[in-house]
Design an enzyme around this catalytic site. Structure first.
Site, mmCIF file in Angstrom:
data_model
loop_
_atom_site.group_PDB
_atom_site.id
_atom_site.type_symbol
_atom_site.label_atom_id
_atom_site.label_comp_id
_atom_site.label_asym_id
_atom_site.label_seq_id
_atom_site.Cartn_x
_atom_site.Cartn_y
_atom_site.Cartn_z
ATOM 1 N N ASN A 23 0.850 -1.184 0.000
ATOM 2 C CA ASN A 23 0.000 0.000 0.000
ATOM 3 C C ASN A 23 0.888 1.236 0.000
ATOM 4 O OD1 ASN A 23 -1.540 2.319 1.335
ATOM 5 N ND2 ASN A 23 -3.187 0.841 0.999
ATOM 6 N N SER A 46 -4.950 -0.298 -2.935
ATOM 7 C CA SER A 46 -5.493 1.010 -2.579
ATOM 8 C C SER A 46 -6.661 0.819 -1.632
ATOM 9 C CB SER A 46 -5.964 1.761 -3.835
ATOM 10 O OG SER A 46 -6.579 2.989 -3.470
ATOM 11 N N GLU A 47 -6.683 1.608 -0.555
ATOM 12 C CA GLU A 47 -7.728 1.394 0.447
ATOM 13 C C GLU A 47 -9.130 1.721 -0.043
ATOM 14 O OE1 GLU A 47 -5.589 5.165 2.224
ATOM 15 O OE2 GLU A 47 -4.976 3.392 1.101
ATOM 16 N N ASN A 48 -9.242 2.400 -1.180
ATOM 17 C CA ASN A 48 -10.594 2.659 -1.683
ATOM 18 C C ASN A 48 -11.123 1.519 -2.550
ATOM 19 O OD1 ASN A 48 -8.673 3.372 -3.577
ATOM 20 N ND2 ASN A 48 -9.854 5.029 -4.461
ATOM 21 N N SER A 88 -11.531 -3.740 1.453
ATOM 22 C CA SER A 88 -10.142 -3.287 1.411
ATOM 23 C C SER A 88 -9.590 -3.092 2.816
ATOM 24 C CB SER A 88 -10.049 -1.977 0.614
ATOM 25 O OG SER A 88 -8.721 -1.516 0.569
#
Length: 219
Positions: A23, A46-48, A88
Site C-alpha cells: 500500500n 489502494s484502500e478505496n 479493502s
C-alpha cells in the site's frame, strides 16, 4: 546533496520483494510504483478498493472512476480486483498487507508517527493511515529530514497528534536511511555528498551512528 522526491521513492523501491502486497500512501509514496525493480512482481493495494494498481494512465486511458487514495486516476494491472472499501480495510486490518509506505510530519525514536494533523490548519481527517499503521506487517516512512525552518522531524518525542504508536520500522529521508529499533534511530545509509555530521545536526532524537556509513548509490 539532498535526495529528490524521485530518488527517495527509488531508494524505497529497493525494499520491495517479489510477491509483496503493498500500500502506497499519498505524495512521495505513490512514486515508488515507478521504480519497482526488474524481475519482481508486487500487487499495489489502494484502500478505496483496488488490488493491482497499474501505471498512471495515458490521456486515452483515463477513467475518472478509477482512482487511488490520493484521487489520482490510475489503471488496473492484469489480474487486478475491484471491491468495496470495507473489504479493502478488512484486508488491511487482517494483516494481509506486507508493506506500506507513508509520509509523515514527525517520527520519534520509539517509532511513533504523526502524519495527519497540524493544529490550526485544515484537517481533512486521518484517512486510512491509522488502519495501515496498525495492520501492515512492515511500515516505511518517507519524509524530509528537517522542516522548512531547518528543525528536525526525527524527534525524541512527537509533538503533534499521533497516527500510530511503535509502528515505524524504517525511514527514508532526503538525507539518510534509518532503522527504528531499541528506542533510537540507527543510521544505515546517507545520501550522496551528505556528511554524517549534517545528519547528526538535523536529528533531534537519539541517533546511533556506526563507524562506517555508506552512501546510497543510484544508477
Amino acid at each position: 546533496m539532498a535526495l529528490t522526491r524521485e530518488q527517495i521513492a527509488q531508494r524505497v523501491a529497493r525494499e520491495l520483494e517479489d510477491g509483496f502486497y503493498v500500500n502506497l500512501g499519498i505524495g512521495i509514496p505513490t512514486l515508488v510504483a515507478n521504480f519497482v525493480p526488474e524481475g519482481i512482481e508486487v500487487m499495489l493495494q489502494s484502500e478505496n478498493g483496488l488490488l493491482g494498481m497499474g501505471p498512471y494512465p495515458t490521456k486515452d486511458q483515463v477513467d475518472a472512476d478509477m482512482i487511488n487514495a490520493g484521487k489520482e486516476t490510475v489503471t488496473a494491472a492484469t489480474g487486478a480486483a475491484i471491491f468495496s472499501s470495507a473489504e479493502s480495510f478488512a484486508m488491511i486490518r487482517g494483516g494481509h498487507v506486507d508493506l506500506t509506505v507513508l509520509g509523515a510530519f514527525e517520527v520519534d525514536q520509539q517509532g511513533n508517527i504523526a502524519s495527519w494533523m497540524i493544529p490550526k490548519k485544515l484537517v481533512k481527517g486521518m484517512g486510512g493511515a491509522m488502519d495501515l499503521v496498525a495492520g501492515a506487517k512492515n511500515i516505511i516512512c518517507v519524509m524530509t529530514h528537517a522542516n522548512k525552518h531547518g528543525e528536525s522531524k526525527l524527534l525524541s518525542h512527537c509533538s503533534l497528534p499521533l497516527t500510530g504508536v511503535n509502528c515505524i520500522n524504517k525511514i527514508v529521508t532526503d538525507l539518510a536511511v534509518l532503522e527504528v529499533k531499541d528506542g533510537a534511530f540507527h543510521l544505515l545509509e546517507r545520501a550522496p555528498g551528505i556528511s554524517v555530521d549534517e545528519i547528526i545536526s538535523k536529528t533531534q532524537g537519539k541517533l546511533v551512528v556506526p563507524e562506517c556509513v555508506p552512501e546510497m548509490v543510484f544508477s
